[in-house]
Design a protein around this motif. Structure first.
Motif, mmCIF file in Angstrom:
data_model
loop_
_atom_site.group_PDB
_atom_site.id
_atom_site.type_symbol
_atom_site.label_atom_id
_atom_site.label_comp_id
_atom_site.label_asym_id
_atom_site.label_seq_id
_atom_site.Cartn_x
_atom_site.Cartn_y
_atom_site.Cartn_z
ATOM 1 N N PHE A 1 0.940 -1.111 0.137
ATOM 2 C CA PHE A 1 0.036 0.160 -0.141
ATOM 3 C C PHE A 1 0.830 1.308 -0.002
ATOM 4 C CE2 PHE A 1 -1.962 3.373 2.219
ATOM 5 C CZ PHE A 1 -3.146 3.475 1.559
ATOM 6 N N THR A 2 0.794 2.143 -0.995
ATOM 7 C CA THR A 2 1.407 3.479 -1.072
ATOM 8 C C THR A 2 0.451 4.677 -1.485
ATOM 9 O OG1 THR A 2 3.107 2.002 -2.456
ATOM 10 C CG2 THR A 2 3.541 4.291 -2.391
ATOM 11 N N GLU A 3 1.088 5.577 -0.547
ATOM 12 C CA GLU A 3 0.311 6.852 -0.942
ATOM 13 C C GLU A 3 1.064 7.868 -1.882
ATOM 14 O OE1 GLU A 3 -2.942 9.643 1.338
ATOM 15 O OE2 GLU A 3 -1.167 9.311 2.394
ATOM 16 N N ILE A 4 0.407 8.331 -2.624
ATOM 17 C CA ILE A 4 1.279 9.155 -3.797
ATOM 18 C C ILE A 4 0.613 10.621 -4.020
ATOM 19 C CG2 ILE A 4 2.131 9.201 -6.120
ATOM 20 C CD1 ILE A 4 2.042 6.385 -5.999
ATOM 21 N N GLN A 5 1.507 11.455 -3.997
ATOM 22 C CA GLN A 5 0.761 12.924 -4.431
ATOM 23 C C GLN A 5 0.897 12.739 -6.152
ATOM 24 O OE1 GLN A 5 2.749 16.183 -2.755
ATOM 25 N NE2 GLN A 5 1.241 17.754 -3.757
ATOM 26 N N GLY A 6 -0.440 13.200 -6.466
ATOM 27 C CA GLY A 6 -0.547 12.967 -7.844
ATOM 28 C C GLY A 6 -1.965 12.940 -8.422
ATOM 29 N N PRO B 1 -8.555 7.280 -5.053
ATOM 30 C CA PRO B 1 -8.243 8.452 -4.334
ATOM 31 C C PRO B 1 -8.204 8.280 -2.744
ATOM 32 C CG PRO B 1 -10.669 8.310 -5.026
ATOM 33 C CD PRO B 1 -9.909 7.372 -5.515
ATOM 34 N N ARG B 2 -8.182 9.284 -2.132
ATOM 35 C CA ARG B 2 -8.265 9.114 -0.718
ATOM 36 C C ARG B 2 -9.613 8.844 -0.285
ATOM 37 N NH1 ARG B 2 -4.096 13.773 2.198
ATOM 38 N NH2 ARG B 2 -2.396 12.509 2.204
ATOM 39 N N ILE B 3 -10.089 7.578 -0.449
ATOM 40 C CA ILE B 3 -11.154 7.309 -0.214
ATOM 41 C C ILE B 3 -11.649 7.630 1.094
ATOM 42 C CG2 ILE B 3 -11.510 5.568 -2.166
ATOM 43 C CD1 ILE B 3 -11.444 3.469 0.116
ATOM 44 N N GLY B 4 -13.166 7.908 1.224
ATOM 45 C CA GLY B 4 -13.709 8.109 2.603
ATOM 46 C C GLY B 4 -13.382 9.563 3.283
ATOM 47 N N THR B 5 -12.427 10.051 2.695
ATOM 48 C CA THR B 5 -11.709 11.258 3.619
ATOM 49 C C THR B 5 -12.223 12.511 3.166
ATOM 50 O OG1 THR B 5 -9.770 11.281 2.169
ATOM 51 C CG2 THR B 5 -9.711 9.958 4.143
ATOM 52 N N GLY B 6 -12.838 12.707 1.808
ATOM 53 C CA GLY B 6 -13.314 14.012 1.154
ATOM 54 C C GLY B 6 -14.249 14.527 1.830
ATOM 55 N N LEU B 7 -15.447 14.385 1.137
ATOM 56 C CA LEU B 7 -16.650 14.593 1.669
ATOM 57 C C LEU B 7 -17.378 13.826 2.588
ATOM 58 C CD1 LEU B 7 -18.178 15.266 -2.128
ATOM 59 C CD2 LEU B 7 -17.748 16.908 -0.616
ATOM 60 N N ASP B 8 -16.918 12.578 2.646
ATOM 61 C CA ASP B 8 -17.291 11.728 3.537
ATOM 62 C C ASP B 8 -16.571 11.945 5.384
ATOM 63 O OD1 ASP B 8 -19.119 10.551 2.036
ATOM 64 O OD2 ASP B 8 -17.842 9.002 1.310
ATOM 65 N N LYS B 9 -15.672 12.464 5.262
ATOM 66 C CA LYS B 9 -15.042 13.078 6.230
ATOM 67 C C LYS B 9 -14.689 11.740 7.300
ATOM 68 C CE LYS B 9 -16.387 17.539 6.236
ATOM 69 N NZ LYS B 9 -15.652 18.016 5.109
ATOM 70 N N LEU B 10 -14.201 10.978 6.777
ATOM 71 C CA LEU B 10 -13.464 9.923 7.772
ATOM 72 C C LEU B 10 -11.926 10.047 7.718
ATOM 73 C CD1 LEU B 10 -15.055 6.638 6.133
ATOM 74 C CD2 LEU B 10 -15.561 7.479 8.355
ATOM 75 N N PRO B 11 -11.351 10.012 9.024
ATOM 76 C CA PRO B 11 -9.982 10.222 9.238
ATOM 77 C C PRO B 11 -9.286 9.572 8.193
ATOM 78 C CG PRO B 11 -11.102 9.867 11.351
ATOM 79 C CD PRO B 11 -12.248 9.343 10.346
ATOM 80 N N LEU B 12 -8.136 10.068 7.857
ATOM 81 C CA LEU B 12 -7.161 9.530 7.095
ATOM 82 C C LEU B 12 -6.624 8.177 7.447
ATOM 83 C CD1 LEU B 12 -5.777 9.530 4.047
ATOM 84 C CD2 LEU B 12 -4.323 11.095 4.751
ATOM 85 N N GLU B 13 -5.797 8.581 8.790
ATOM 86 C CA GLU B 13 -5.460 7.518 9.480
ATOM 87 C C GLU B 13 -6.148 5.985 9.381
ATOM 88 O OE1 GLU B 13 -3.143 6.600 13.611
ATOM 89 O OE2 GLU B 13 -3.064 8.746 12.898
ATOM 90 N N TYR B 14 -7.443 6.410 9.981
ATOM 91 C CA TYR B 14 -8.455 5.318 9.941
ATOM 92 C C TYR B 14 -8.674 4.692 8.576
ATOM 93 C CZ TYR B 14 -13.033 3.086 9.815
ATOM 94 O OH TYR B 14 -14.071 2.266 9.460
ATOM 95 N N VAL B 15 -8.827 5.272 7.557
ATOM 96 C CA VAL B 15 -8.991 4.734 6.339
ATOM 97 C C VAL B 15 -7.683 3.988 5.721
ATOM 98 C CG1 VAL B 15 -9.104 5.409 3.909
ATOM 99 C CG2 VAL B 15 -10.458 6.431 5.428
ATOM 100 N N HIS B 16 -6.452 4.576 6.204
ATOM 101 C CA HIS B 16 -5.306 3.700 5.805
ATOM 102 C C HIS B 16 -5.127 2.369 6.485
ATOM 103 C CE1 HIS B 16 -2.417 7.304 4.814
ATOM 104 N NE2 HIS B 16 -3.625 7.152 3.724
#
Length: 148
Positions: free
Chosen positions: A9-14, A114-129
């Motif tokens: 699993f890798t997160e990438i800016q792009g 994309p960063r699923i669940g974190t945008g309009l859905d407001k789930l914490p990024l760390e939780y999603v990861h």
């Protein structure tokens, strides 16, 4: 499946649409009502079309609708009933488990999202990861998560 875990699993800016490898399947979160009027979902709707095809699959919260485009799958991860709601953690996790099952059944090894669940859905990024890593642990997959 072999016991040696090759999950990565890798997160990438792009930009998901221009930077992800062309053969990768894509995944993003939507509501059961298939509105996709805001955020990255709106871009998915315009780019891949197929709204009627998705409606005909009649998928519910916790399930995955999909389209096949250019030799890859576009997964629509249904995490809530209505577009204006926020997903519960239970429904988010249930839908990701279903995504794992589908990827294994369809032999999808490379997934970009994309960063699923974190945008309009407001789930914490760390939780999603954490949920993504826990859900796909033990698979033979590579997941790339893009953010701008």
């Amino acid at each position: 499946m072999e016991s040696s875990n090759t999950f990565k699993f890798t997160e990438i800016q792009g930009d998901l649409f221009t930077d992800s490898p062309p053969g990768d399947s894509l995944a993003h979160c939507i509501s059961e009502d298939l509105r996709m009027g805001k955020g990255i979902a709106d871009i998915f709707k315009k780019k891949f079309q197929g709204l009627q095809e998705l409606k005909e699959q009649n998928k519910k919260v916790g399930q995955i609708a999909y389209l096949e485009r250019d030799g890859r799958y576009i997964f629509y991860v249904i995490t809530k009933e209505k577009y204006f709601q926020k997903p519960s953690k239970a429904n988010f996790e249930r839908a990701l488990n279903e995504l794992r099952v589908m990827c294994e059944e369809m032999d999808v090894r490379n997934l970009s999202m994309p960063r699923i669940g974190t945008g309009l859905d407001k789930l914490p990024l760390e939780y999603v990861h954490d949920v993504i890593k826990a859900t796909f642990q033990g698979t033979n997959m590579r997941i790339l998560m893009y953010y701008l």
